[in-house]
Design a protein around this motif. Structure first.
Motif, short mmCIF file in Angstrom:
data_model
loop_
_atom_site.label_atom_id
_atom_site.label_comp_id
_atom_site.label_asym_id
_atom_site.label_seq_id
_atom_site.Cartn_x
_atom_site.Cartn_y
_atom_site.Cartn_z
N VAL A 97 56.61 -96.37 -1.69
CA VAL A 97 56.71 -94.97 -1.26
C VAL A 97 55.42 -94.25 -1.57
O VAL A 97 54.87 -93.52 -0.76
N LEU A 98 54.93 -94.48 -2.82
CA LEU A 98 53.65 -93.87 -3.19
C LEU A 98 52.51 -94.38 -2.31
O LEU A 98 51.71 -93.61 -1.80
N ALA A 99 52.46 -95.70 -2.09
CA ALA A 99 51.36 -96.28 -1.32
C ALA A 99 51.36 -95.77 0.11
O ALA A 99 50.31 -95.44 0.65
N CYS A 100 52.56 -95.70 0.73
CA CYS A 100 52.62 -95.21 2.11
C CYS A 100 52.17 -93.76 2.19
O CYS A 100 51.47 -93.37 3.11
N PHE A 101 52.59 -92.96 1.21
CA PHE A 101 52.21 -91.55 1.23
C PHE A 101 50.71 -91.39 1.08
O PHE A 101 50.09 -90.54 1.70
N LYS B 224 60.35 -84.50 5.64
CA LYS B 224 60.43 -83.65 6.83
C LYS B 224 59.38 -84.15 7.84
O LYS B 224 58.34 -83.52 8.03
N ASN B 225 59.68 -85.26 8.50
CA ASN B 225 58.69 -85.94 9.33
C ASN B 225 58.24 -85.10 10.53
O ASN B 225 57.05 -84.99 10.81
N PHE B 226 59.20 -84.52 11.25
CA PHE B 226 58.83 -83.79 12.46
C PHE B 226 58.13 -82.49 12.12
O PHE B 226 57.20 -82.07 12.83
N GLN B 227 58.54 -81.83 11.04
CA GLN B 227 57.81 -80.64 10.60
C GLN B 227 56.39 -81.02 10.18
O GLN B 227 55.44 -80.27 10.40
N ALA C 55 55.32 -95.10 12.66
CA ALA C 55 55.78 -96.40 12.18
C ALA C 55 57.05 -96.25 11.36
O ALA C 55 57.98 -97.05 11.48
N LYS C 56 57.10 -95.19 10.55
CA LYS C 56 58.27 -94.97 9.69
C LYS C 56 59.53 -94.70 10.51
O LYS C 56 60.61 -95.17 10.17
N ILE C 57 59.38 -93.92 11.60
CA ILE C 57 60.55 -93.58 12.43
C ILE C 57 60.73 -94.58 13.59
O ILE C 57 61.46 -94.33 14.52
N GLU C 58 59.95 -95.70 13.53
CA GLU C 58 60.08 -96.82 14.46
C GLU C 58 59.71 -96.48 15.90
O GLU C 58 60.26 -97.04 16.86
N LYS C 59 58.76 -95.53 16.08
CA LYS C 59 58.18 -95.32 17.41
C LYS C 59 56.92 -96.20 17.47
O LYS C 59 55.80 -95.73 17.35
N PHE C 60 57.16 -97.51 17.62
CA PHE C 60 56.09 -98.49 17.42
C PHE C 60 54.98 -98.38 18.47
O PHE C 60 53.81 -98.60 18.16
N ASP C 61 55.33 -98.04 19.73
CA ASP C 61 54.27 -97.93 20.75
C ASP C 61 53.26 -96.86 20.37
O ASP C 61 52.04 -97.06 20.49
N SER C 62 53.75 -95.69 19.92
CA SER C 62 52.85 -94.61 19.52
C SER C 62 52.06 -95.00 18.27
O SER C 62 50.87 -94.69 18.16
N ALA C 63 52.72 -95.67 17.33
CA ALA C 63 52.03 -96.10 16.11
C ALA C 63 50.90 -97.08 16.44
O ALA C 63 49.78 -96.94 15.94
N ILE C 64 51.17 -98.06 17.32
CA ILE C 64 50.15 -99.05 17.69
C ILE C 64 48.98 -98.38 18.38
O ILE C 64 47.81 -98.70 18.11
N LYS C 65 49.26 -97.42 19.25
CA LYS C 65 48.18 -96.70 19.93
C LYS C 65 47.26 -96.01 18.93
O LYS C 65 46.04 -96.10 19.03
N ARG D 210 51.75 -104.17 9.47
CA ARG D 210 53.12 -103.78 9.13
C ARG D 210 53.99 -103.65 10.37
O ARG D 210 55.16 -104.06 10.38
N VAL D 211 53.43 -103.03 11.43
CA VAL D 211 54.20 -102.88 12.67
C VAL D 211 54.50 -104.26 13.28
O VAL D 211 55.60 -104.51 13.78
N ASN D 212 53.51 -105.18 13.23
CA ASN D 212 53.75 -106.55 13.74
C ASN D 212 54.92 -107.20 13.02
O ASN D 212 55.74 -107.88 13.65
#
Length: 740
Positions: free
Chosen positions: A16-20, A133-136, A166-176, A203-205
């Motif tokens: 959690v710390l590393a991702c942040f 609060k991801n979207f905010q 990547a966290k919310i699994e919108k992988f196409d946007s994350a890869i872009k 990570r996404v792969n």
């Protein structure tokens, strides 16, 4: 059988710390100090932070703070507070981070400093993300991006958004976003951002089950991290590689990386180091607070020297009692108000959430509908335009030629109509972004005028360019979208002007440092617009009147597209017109400018006459009619082909045969064209693959290229463009490979 955990499931607290912490790498912006020392502090602190040497980074920023105070550089002082806040967030000292963030806000309230305010909004987004609060957080990142165009800040916002996707699994946007970081040219953190990009892709792969790609990206991240001593990233890369190798049965490699992990944790991430970082942060905050206390004591001492001590004591005592009484009353009243407000806010939040969900569903439904309609219309249009082209080349009679030309005109008109609707809805769905690349404005306008000159000649209308030579030769903006704006405006002016003239005007309004404001106007001597219609001409499908629509044709979408595109540039189009005397459309644009001359390549590559006879290609297409048309079009140029009905057959054909090129349809049952391309690229890196797609609202050209396509042709296509693309990707590519 016990299930193995993925690396992002081990030791939740650490990850959690590393991702942040992926978000905590924004370049401190030096504020033009009177000497070079202050900037060197910022650069050194950034290097230490990326190497995870947090205690030394704290010490360096403390020296920068002292230097900024000595120089009385308030902007630099705000920057140092921001960077100290980020370091505190990194070691989970949230209250200390908020303390310095607030201190920066006090300084920024009285400053005109766009970068500082952008940075402040960026840190606010970090707080929101940490609270879940991801979207905010995404909204706050967008607000930060609007406040400053700093390249490093923009790159790190891209990284931050990639991690959220990547966290919310919108992988196409994350890869872009992660792929964008691989080609960044950041002045300060180029290698660090590449490392984070490769780690994110790895990570996404893993999440998508592509372990071989994860290993490839993990090894690229590890190589860059080792070279630059990025300690935290070296650890993460080893964890990802250990997991991926173990999953595919490469146990020897997995053990090597696991040993690396143990060595790193023993030598770098020790309890002593964490304590040292926290101690350094506490020391800096303590010293800062001590200095504040000393300043307050000095002020009290001055007050005592200027006033009688007993009077001061009486006044302070009275004031203290009064304040206590007021605070007690206010606290009670505020508590009551707070309870009522909380109830009201809770109710309103429920209502807003329901409204938001409904709006999101409506937008998604509209997007899906348009995507489907666009694809379904383009597929039969391909048959219409393709067959028309073939029939026109078979020596038709004069009567047949008349009918075929009418059919070709209708097909082209319908295609332009579909393109216009798709363009507007891409803007509405935030699918378009403004680029910032160097270009020559005069060349853009000249190319637009040249492309429309034939239409003007048919109307006996002159096209006149009035270009201010004071306009900088090198500008930074989006030339493609600017050309779309002027194609629509000038084309519209030509359509309604017969035996007159159309003036295209570009004037420099002002130039300050690297910012230029340019005035544009397209003025015609045509039929004009009535006063009551001026306010509605920018609405979709609106023209001056039913009679005008019948006489001149058109969809009424051109000005809507212009208005929407200029909105992306944060500009607004205005119009003046008098019925029977012509119209004038004008607007201002702000652009970055450079001193050097820019020699742009034209938007359309010069056509070459390629000798295509004897080529053998693979056509991947699931539609039987389209197979016949494509095969006939190829046969016209003496090109032979094999047909694959779907992606699986395409892979089998590519393995068993050698082709000069592969023409790959994207939308197919089974596996899509881009997935088939990825599979072919695993064993064939060289054969050109050209995507033939009835592109829809959700399609991404970047995704096609990322999959391994060399080029994209949109269906239905101009046959000459089709042949040109085949020649470019086979012959020009071979010449380039031979030269290298």
């Amino acid at each position: 059988m016990k299930q193995k955990k993925r690396p992002n499931q081990h030791r939740t607290t650490w990850l959690v710390l590393a991702c942040f912490l992926l978000f905590l790498h924004v370049r401190p912006q030096p504020t033009e100090p009177s000497d070079g020392n202050l900037q060197s502090y910022f650069v050194r602190a950034l290097t230490l932070r990326n190497e995870n040497r947090i205690d030394l980074a704290f010490d360096t920023l403390k020296k920068a703070t002292e230097k900024a105070e000595e120089m009385e550089d308030v902007k630099a002082l705000a920057d140092t507070y921001h960077q100290i806040a980020i370091l505190n967030l990194r070691i989970n000292k949230d209250r200390a981070a908020e303390f310095y963030w607030d201190r920066a806000k006090v300084l920024l309230d009285n400053l005109s400093y766009p970068y500082g305010k952008a940075m402040h909004k960026y840190i606010e987004a970090l707080f929101l993300f940490k609270e879940g609060k991801n979207f905010q957080g995404i909204y706050a990142f967008n607000e930060s991006r609007k406040l400053s165009n700093d390249r490093n800040l923009s790159n790190n916002i891209v990284l931050a958004e990639a991690e959220i996707y990547a966290k919310i699994e919108k992988f196409d946007s994350a890869i872009k976003n992660f792929n964008f970081l691989l080609s960044n040219n950041d002045l300060y953190e180029q290698d660090y951002l590449k490392t984070r990009g490769y780690l994110g892709l790895a990570r996404v792969n893993i999440a998508m089950g592509d372990l071989e790609e994860s290993i490839k990206h993990g090894e690229q991240a590890l190589a860059i991290a080792r070279k630059n001593k990025f300690a935290a990233e070296i650890l993460q890369a080893n964890e990802l590689l250990s997991y991926s190798n173990e999953e595919i049965g490469e146990f020897k490699a997995a053990i090597i990386h696991q040993r690396n992990i143990m060595n790193i944790k023993d030598s770098v991430f020790t309890t002593a180091k964490v304590k040292a970082e926290a101690k350094t942060a506490d020391k800096i905050q303590y010293e800062f607070m001590q200095e504040e206390i000393k300043r307050q004591e000095a002020e009290i001492s001055d007050l005592r020297e200027s006033q009688n001590r007993s009077e001061i004591t009486a006044i302070l005592t009275s004031a203290f009692l009064t304040i206590i009484s007021i605070l007690a009353i206010s606290l009670y009243r505020n508590n009551q108000i707070k309870l009522k407000t909380n109830d009201l806010l809770h109710t309103k939040n429920k209502e807003l959430e329901s409204a938001r969900d409904a709006a999101v569903q409506a937008v998604e439904a509209k997007t899906n509908f348009l995507s489907t309609v666009s694809h379904e219309l383009r597929t039969p249009l391909y048959a219409v335009t393709g067959l028309t082209h073939l029939l026109l080349e078979e020596n038709p009679t004069s009567k047949q030629l008349e009918h075929l030309n009418a059919l070709k005109f209708s097909g082209d008109y319908l295609l332009n109509f579909i393109n216009d609707i798709l363009q507007i809805n891409k803007i509405d769905a935030d699918k378009l972004e403004i680029l910032s690349i160097e270009f020559s404005l005069k060349k853009v306008l000249t190319e637009v005028i040249d492309s429309l000159r034939q239409s003007a000649n048919q109307n006996n209308t002159q096209l006149i360019l009035d270009f201010d030579n004071k306009i900088p030769t090198g500008l930074m903006s989006d030339p493609i979208k600017l050309s779309q704006v002027f194609m629509n405006l000038v084309g519209n002016a030509i359509k309604f002007t017969k035996e007159g003239q159309v003036n295209i005007i570009a004037k420099l309004v002002e130039q300050k440092d690297e910012e230029a404001t340019i005035y544009f106007e397209v003025k015609d001597s045509g039929i004009g617009i009535s006063e009551e219609k001026i306010d509605s001409i920018f609405d979709s499908f609106e023209q001056g009147s039913v009679q005008i629509n019948r006489k001149y044709g058109g969809t009424g979408l051109g000005l809507t597209i212009v208005k929407s595109l200029l909105g992306l540039f944060e500009s607004k189009i205005e119009v003046k017109s008098q019925l029977g005397k012509g119209s004038s459309f004008f607007f201002n644009l702000n652009m970055k400018c450079k001193n050097e001359v820019v020699d742009d390549t034209p938007f359309e590559v010069a056509k070459k006459d390629y000798q295509l006879a004897g080529l053998h290609v693979l056509v991947v297409e699931d539609n039987k009619i389209n197979q016949v048309i494509t095969k006939k079009m190829l046969k016209k140029r003496e090109i032979t082909c094999d047909i694959a009905n779907n992606g699986y057959e395409a892979i089998d054909h590519a393995k068993a045969n050698r082709y000069d090129a592969v023409l790959m349809d994207i939308h197919m049952p089974g596996i899509s064209g881009d997935e088939a391309t990825k599979e072919i690229r695993k064993f064939d890196k060289e054969t050109p693959i050209i995507a033939l797609t009835a592109i829809s609202l959700d399609d991404s050209l970047e995704a096609f290229y990322a999959a391994g396509c060399n080029d994209v042709v949109t269906k239905p296509f101009d046959p000459e463009v089709f042949y040109q693309k085949i020649g470019e990707n086979i012959f020009d590519r071979n010449l380039k490979n031979a030269a290298s």
